[in-house]
Design an enzyme around this catalytic site. Structure first.
Site, short mmCIF file in Angstrom:
data_model
loop_
_atom_site.label_atom_id
_atom_site.label_comp_id
_atom_site.label_asym_id
_atom_site.label_seq_id
_atom_site.Cartn_x
_atom_site.Cartn_y
_atom_site.Cartn_z
N TYR A 160 0.81 -1.23 0.00
CA TYR A 160 0.00 0.00 0.00
C TYR A 160 0.84 1.28 0.00
O TYR A 160 0.31 2.38 0.16
CB TYR A 160 -0.94 -0.03 1.22
CG TYR A 160 -2.18 0.82 1.11
CD1 TYR A 160 -3.24 0.43 0.28
CD2 TYR A 160 -2.31 2.00 1.82
CE1 TYR A 160 -4.38 1.21 0.18
CE2 TYR A 160 -3.46 2.78 1.73
CZ TYR A 160 -4.49 2.38 0.91
OH TYR A 160 -5.62 3.15 0.81
N LYS A 167 -2.39 9.24 0.05
CA LYS A 167 -3.44 9.61 1.02
C LYS A 167 -2.88 10.59 2.06
O LYS A 167 -3.56 11.54 2.46
CB LYS A 167 -4.00 8.37 1.73
CG LYS A 167 -4.80 7.42 0.83
CD LYS A 167 -6.02 8.05 0.21
CE LYS A 167 -6.98 7.01 -0.37
NZ LYS A 167 -8.05 7.61 -1.17
N1 LIG Z 1 -12.07 -0.16 0.60
C1 LIG Z 1 -11.31 0.27 1.58
O1 LIG Z 1 -10.80 -0.51 2.40
C2 LIG Z 1 -11.08 1.74 1.78
C3 LIG Z 1 -10.70 2.18 3.04
C4 LIG Z 1 -10.49 3.53 3.25
C5 LIG Z 1 -10.64 4.42 2.21
N2 LIG Z 1 -10.98 3.96 0.98
C6 LIG Z 1 -11.12 4.95 -0.07
O2 LIG Z 1 -12.49 5.07 -0.41
C7 LIG Z 1 -12.62 5.49 -1.76
C8 LIG Z 1 -13.54 4.54 -2.51
O3 LIG Z 1 -12.99 3.24 -2.45
P1 LIG Z 1 -13.88 1.93 -2.66
O4 LIG Z 1 -13.27 0.88 -1.82
O5 LIG Z 1 -15.32 2.25 -2.49
O6 LIG Z 1 -13.56 1.62 -4.20
P2 LIG Z 1 -14.34 0.69 -5.27
O7 LIG Z 1 -15.37 -0.14 -4.62
O8 LIG Z 1 -13.26 0.02 -6.06
O9 LIG Z 1 -15.06 1.78 -6.22
C9 LIG Z 1 -14.26 2.61 -7.00
C10 LIG Z 1 -15.10 3.70 -7.63
O10 LIG Z 1 -14.20 4.54 -8.39
C11 LIG Z 1 -14.59 4.54 -9.77
N3 LIG Z 1 -13.39 4.54 -10.62
C12 LIG Z 1 -12.55 3.50 -10.87
N4 LIG Z 1 -11.57 3.88 -11.73
C13 LIG Z 1 -11.82 5.18 -12.03
C14 LIG Z 1 -11.20 6.13 -12.88
N5 LIG Z 1 -10.09 5.84 -13.59
N6 LIG Z 1 -11.75 7.36 -12.97
C15 LIG Z 1 -12.86 7.68 -12.26
N7 LIG Z 1 -13.50 6.84 -11.47
C16 LIG Z 1 -12.98 5.60 -11.34
C17 LIG Z 1 -15.42 3.29 -9.97
O11 LIG Z 1 -16.31 3.51 -11.08
P3 LIG Z 1 -16.80 2.27 -12.00
O12 LIG Z 1 -17.72 1.43 -11.14
O13 LIG Z 1 -17.50 2.91 -13.15
O14 LIG Z 1 -15.55 1.51 -12.40
C18 LIG Z 1 -16.12 3.16 -8.61
O15 LIG Z 1 -17.28 3.97 -8.57
C19 LIG Z 1 -11.21 5.52 -2.32
O16 LIG Z 1 -10.70 6.83 -2.26
C20 LIG Z 1 -10.44 4.61 -1.38
O17 LIG Z 1 -9.06 4.87 -1.34
C21 LIG Z 1 -11.23 2.65 0.75
#
Ligand SMILES: NC(=O)c1ccc[n+]([C@@H]2O[C@H](COP(=O)([O-])OP(=O)(O)OC[C@H]3O[C@@H](n4cnc5c(N)ncnc54)[C@H](OP(=O)(O)O)[C@@H]3O)[C@@H](O)[C@H]2O)c1
Length: 258
Positions: A160, A167
């Site tokens: 990571y 981040k």
């Molecule tokens: N999951 C975790 O453990 C976690 C923890 C803390 C913080 N976060 C943060 O929370 C946020 C969301 O994460 P998530 O886990 O919900 O991710 P996720 O389930 O993978 O969803 C990603 C989202 O981003 C979009 N996306 C992907 N590639 C893109 C691109 N090139 N341009 C624009 N949009 C794009 C996707 O759209 P499509 O569906 O159209 O592909 C989807 O809506 C991120 O900033 C992540 O770092 C995540």
């Protein structure tokens, strides 16, 4: 919750995981939603239909790529044609797959291109999106901006380094934005999550291990769910948080202390 009715949220990456949970959290209280998708046009179309039919709000989805942050300018111009105000902006989308090769890996395997892609999608996208949102918020007397971050900049998570470092950078950038936008009544904060069970986490090569380690570390004995972060975002956009700016709100199930 009456205060939210008729306001507008712009959010990147609304189709899955945390972004989708935020979309529905805000829709429940009557916020109109402009959200972006990247590859999942079908999911976006179904969500728009569902939000308009079942939540009686205005919703619209826009194709967008956070690897091209400058295109936020065009995106906001399109949103201007569909919505008459912008109150909230949440920088949420994250890249995965080929775009993070050389970025999502062990320190000794990091490559500038992979690191740069993650930095672009995390920090540059936050900067340009917030600049465009702030211009609109200023016209209506203020607003609230949130960047979604992760505790991977506080504790070690395997592979990571690229994400965790970006981040950390976005959390500092948030403080600069908050300091300079405060006199326009625009508050800027970060919601930082511990591991949340989404597609992004499932893409981790050691997903099962991270999930179990999170359950073991959390005094609440479970991994985070997307809705756990959505509530924090709603709070930060509410008048209850009217003197909260320049801060990171950590929602980690108590996992970073142990
Ligand atoms: N999951 C975790 O453990 C976690 C923890 C803390 C913080 N976060 C943060 O929370 C946020 C969301 O994460 P998530 O886990 O919900 O991710 P996720 O389930 O993978 O969803 C990603 C989202 O981003 C979009 N996306 C992907 N590639 C893109 C691109 N090139 N341009 C624009 N949009 C794009 C996707 O759209 P499509 O569906 O159209 O592909 C989807 O809506 C991120 O900033 C992540 O770092 C995540």
């Amino acid at each position: 919750m009456q205060e939210f009715k008729g306001k507008t949220l712009v959010i990147s990456g609304g189709t899955r995981g945390i972004g989708k949970a935020i979309v529905y959290e805000f829709a429940k209280v009557g916020v109109n939603i402009a959200f972006t998708y990247n590859s999942n046009a079908d999911i976006a179309r179904d969500m728009v239909e569902d939000l308009q039919t079942n939540y009686k709000i205005k919703a619209k989805a826009y194709e967008f790529n956070i690897l091209e942050p400058e295109s936020y300018k065009e995106l906001f111009e399109k949103i201007d044609l569909d919505f008459d105000r912008i109150d909230f902006f949440i920088s949420n989308a994250i890249i995965s797959g080929r775009a993070v090769v050389g970025g999502y890996t062990k320190f000794m395997k990091l490559k500038p291109k992979g690191i740069n892609n993650i930095f672009t999608a995390t920090v540059n996208a936050f900067v340009v999106g917030t600049q465009e949102a702030a211009k609109r918020m200023e016209k209506i007397g203020g607003g609230s901006v949130i960047s979604i971050s992760s505790t991977g900049n506080l504790v070690h998570i395997e592979n990571y380094a690229g994400h965790g470092t970006a981040k950390a950078a976005v959390e500092v950038m948030m403080k600069y934005a908050a300091t300079e936008l405060g006199d326009k009544n625009i508050r800027v904060n970060v919601v930082s999550g511990g591991p949340i069970d989404t597609d992004a986490l499932k893409a981790f090569t050691n997903y099962e291990e991270v999930k179990q380690a999170t359950i073991d570390l959390s005094p609440l004995n479970r991994i985070g769910q997307p809705s756990d972060l959505a509530g924090a975002c709603l709070f930060l956009c509410s008048s209850k948080a009217s003197w909260v700016t320049g801060h990171t709100f950590i929602v980690d199930g108590g996992t970073t202390f142990k």
